[in-house]
Structure formats: structure tokens, C-alpha cells
Design a protein around this motif. Structure first.
Motif, PDB file in Angstrom:
ATOM      1  N   TYR A  37       0.861  -1.170   0.000  1.00  0.00           N
ATOM      2  CA  TYR A  37       0.000   0.000   0.000  1.00  0.00           C
ATOM      3  C   TYR A  37       0.902   1.226   0.000  1.00  0.00           C
ATOM      4  CZ  TYR A  37      -3.768  -3.182   1.398  1.00  0.00           C
ATOM      5  OH  TYR A  37      -4.687  -4.198   1.430  1.00  0.00           O
ATOM      6  N   ARG A  38       0.312   2.374  -0.294  1.00  0.00           N
ATOM      7  CA  ARG A  38       1.108   3.600  -0.236  1.00  0.00           C
ATOM      8  C   ARG A  38       0.239   4.763   0.224  1.00  0.00           C
ATOM      9  NH1 ARG A  38       2.164   4.570  -6.751  1.00  0.00           N
ATOM     10  NH2 ARG A  38       0.026   5.205  -7.298  1.00  0.00           N
ATOM     11  N   VAL A  63      -0.733   1.414 -11.357  1.00  0.00           N
ATOM     12  CA  VAL A  63       0.624   0.847 -11.393  1.00  0.00           C
ATOM     13  C   VAL A  63       0.717  -0.359 -12.312  1.00  0.00           C
ATOM     14  CG1 VAL A  63       1.003   1.635  -9.032  1.00  0.00           C
ATOM     15  CG2 VAL A  63       0.369  -0.750  -9.443  1.00  0.00           C
ATOM     16  N   LYS A  64      -0.391  -0.804 -12.848  1.00  0.00           N
ATOM     17  CA  LYS A  64      -0.412  -2.004 -13.684  1.00  0.00           C
ATOM     18  C   LYS A  64       0.511  -1.828 -14.887  1.00  0.00           C
ATOM     19  CE  LYS A  64      -4.380  -3.829 -13.524  1.00  0.00           C
ATOM     20  NZ  LYS A  64      -5.826  -4.117 -13.723  1.00  0.00           N
ATOM     21  N   GLY A  65       1.342  -2.828 -15.122  1.00  0.00           N
ATOM     22  CA  GLY A  65       2.283  -2.766 -16.231  1.00  0.00           C
ATOM     23  C   GLY A  65       3.609  -2.133 -15.868  1.00  0.00           C
ATOM     24  N   ARG A  66       3.684  -1.484 -14.709  1.00  0.00           N
ATOM     25  CA  ARG A  66       4.935  -0.841 -14.271  1.00  0.00           C
ATOM     26  C   ARG A  66       5.510  -1.502 -13.014  1.00  0.00           C
ATOM     27  NH1 ARG A  66       4.841   4.266 -12.508  1.00  0.00           N
ATOM     28  NH2 ARG A  66       2.666   4.165 -11.765  1.00  0.00           N
ATOM     29  N   TYR A  79       8.498  -8.655  -2.416  1.00  0.00           N
ATOM     30  CA  TYR A  79       9.167  -7.570  -3.121  1.00  0.00           C
ATOM     31  C   TYR A  79       8.174  -6.773  -3.952  1.00  0.00           C
ATOM     32  CZ  TYR A  79      13.124 -10.628  -2.107  1.00  0.00           C
ATOM     33  OH  TYR A  79      14.050 -11.431  -1.480  1.00  0.00           O
ATOM     34  N   LEU A  80       8.542  -5.534  -4.239  1.00  0.00           N
ATOM     35  CA  LEU A  80       7.794  -4.721  -5.189  1.00  0.00           C
ATOM     36  C   LEU A  80       8.804  -4.075  -6.127  1.00  0.00           C
ATOM     37  CD1 LEU A  80       4.909  -3.767  -5.939  1.00  0.00           C
ATOM     38  CD2 LEU A  80       5.422  -1.649  -4.681  1.00  0.00           C
ATOM     39  N   GLN A  81       8.860  -4.575  -7.342  1.00  0.00           N
ATOM     40  CA  GLN A  81       9.711  -3.984  -8.365  1.00  0.00           C
ATOM     41  C   GLN A  81       8.940  -2.860  -9.027  1.00  0.00           C
ATOM     42  OE1 GLN A  81      12.990  -4.684  -9.303  1.00  0.00           O
ATOM     43  NE2 GLN A  81      12.754  -2.864 -10.593  1.00  0.00           N
ATOM     44  N   MET A  82       9.491  -1.675  -8.988  1.00  0.00           N
ATOM     45  CA  MET A  82       8.807  -0.498  -9.520  1.00  0.00           C
ATOM     46  C   MET A  82       9.633   0.075 -10.665  1.00  0.00           C
ATOM     47  SD  MET A  82       7.563   1.301  -5.968  1.00  0.00           S
ATOM     48  CE  MET A  82       9.220   1.737  -5.484  1.00  0.00           C
ATOM     49  N   ASN A  83       9.069   0.054 -11.853  1.00  0.00           N
ATOM     50  CA  ASN A  83       9.724   0.584 -13.047  1.00  0.00           C
ATOM     51  C   ASN A  83       8.949   1.777 -13.591  1.00  0.00           C
ATOM     52  OD1 ASN A  83      11.583  -1.585 -12.907  1.00  0.00           O
ATOM     53  ND2 ASN A  83      10.267  -2.878 -14.171  1.00  0.00           N
ATOM     54  N   SER A  84       9.593   2.529 -14.449  1.00  0.00           N
ATOM     55  CA  SER A  84       8.958   3.693 -15.090  1.00  0.00           C
ATOM     56  C   SER A  84       8.278   4.581 -14.055  1.00  0.00           C
ATOM     57  CB  SER A  84       7.943   3.224 -16.140  1.00  0.00           C
ATOM     58  OG  SER A  84       8.547   2.407 -17.110  1.00  0.00           O
TER      59      SER A  84
END
Length: 117
Positions: A37-38, A63-66, A79-84
């Protein structure tokens, strides 16, 4: 009880990547779900992503797709990998663990992610 400890937050430029980790203090036999969550400044906490016991994942549309949620059961870690990353991803990120069998709904202390140029 179980303690959850997040790590991996920090300052990143727009378009960059970060990987958050959430380690549980002990193994839990029956976990129903683990999630992220954030909470952005001045806003309510919102759901980001969940991985359930069978391994299925779900994501908020924003956040879907990123972002990608994953787990390592041997390490009791999610884990939460966060891209873009975008400036609007700036928030304190919290991990959560739910276990009905153990009557657990545990939260970590949060880790700050700041996306800014």
C-alpha cells in the motif's frame, strides 16, 4: 505476532526503478495474502498490489504494467519492483501480511519513495 521490515526506498528520477523489500520476522504457516500500500502526502493510504497464497497477483490500475509484486517464501520476503516511476508514485510504501489462521493483519513501518528530477 510478526514484525514486517521494509527497505529499498529512496530518491529516484522520473523513469527510474526501485525495488522494495518486506521481510517478515518469522515464517507464517498459512498466509492468505501479502500486499503493498502507499500513502502520499495529504492523501489516504491506497492499495497498490497483492499476492495471494496461490501466487496470483493483482494491481491497482495506476501501477499495472509498471510494478511487479513477487515473493521468496524461503526468505519470508515479498518484493515490489517499480519501473517507469512517475512523480505521482511519490509516497510512503507499506507492506501488509494477512493470515486468517494466525489472526494476523500486520503492517510494516513504511519506506519513503520520492520520484523527482
Amino acid at each position: 505476532q510478526v514484525q514486517l521490515v521494509e527497505s529499498g526506498g529512496g530518491l529516484v528520477r522520473p523513469g527510474g526503478s526501485l525495488r522494495l523489500s518486506c521481510a517478515a520476522s518469522r515464517s507464517i504457516f498459512s498466509i492468505n495474502s501479502r500486499g503493498w500500500y502507499r500513502q502520499a502526502p495529504g492523501k489516504q493510504r491506497e492499495w497498490v498490489a497483492t499476492i495471494i497464497s496461490g501466487g496470483s497477483t493483482n494491481y491497482a490500475d495506476s501501477v499495472k504494467g509498471r510494478f511487479t509484486i513477487s515473493r521468496d517464501n524461503a526468505k519470508n520476503t515479498v518484493y515490489l519492483q517499480m519501473n517507469s516511476l512517475k512523480p505521482e508514485d511519490t509516497a510512503v510504501y507499506y507492506c501488509n501480511l494477512k493470515s486468517l489462521a494466525d489472526n494476523l493483519d500486520a503492517w510494516g513501518q513504511g519506506t519513503l519513495v520520492t520520484v523527482s528530477s
